[in-house]
Design a protein around this motif. Sequence first.
Motif: not given
Length: 189
Positions: A165-189
């Motif tokens: 509908x053209x609505x902007x995604x809700x902001x993720x702001x430093x120190x307020x709503x920063x989002x931690x990664x759900x899944x992290x896959x390290x570099x295998x090299x």
Amino acid sequence: VNQLKARVQTLCNSRLTCYTRFTSSFIQDMSGNLLNPLVDPMQPSFIGVLQQYTANTIPPNLIGYTLDMNNETLTLTFDETVDYTSFHSEYISIQGSFYANTSVTLGPVQSRRITATFGTIVMFRLDRTTDVFNLKADKTIATSINNTYMTFVSDFTGAMIKDMYGLNVVDRVNNLTALQVTNYIPDGI
């Protein structure tokens, strides 16, 4: 509902483009009485037009993401269907904690978007010479699940992504709503 949102350009975007049809077996009341069907027996193709339509005013939320440093991809998961063609990775910053003084801002996605359908997931390839290089250069950011947080803020020029509908995604702001990664896959090299 997300299936309807994915087709909002042609289906159910106003009262005049939303139709309903159901038979008596659709639902029963607490006493077992069947619903009066919204079907005209003289016109088998009868479909009822909505009497009231309320437009979507709730913006999408980023609810999780996967950073895959081995395949150099970022996969974003939203709580509703988003318009993948409106995606702008240059709004995204990756930082090492919920509150951080430094971060790595990603470059424009351009042709690196992998997702090609409307839905709740957007995946794109990180640019090896800028995004990946900058993330690996700072050893305090994006080396594990514990130091990978995302922020993004919309401005007058646009947003990281919009819904159908053209609505902007809700902001993720430093120190307020920063989002931690759900899944992290390290570099295998």
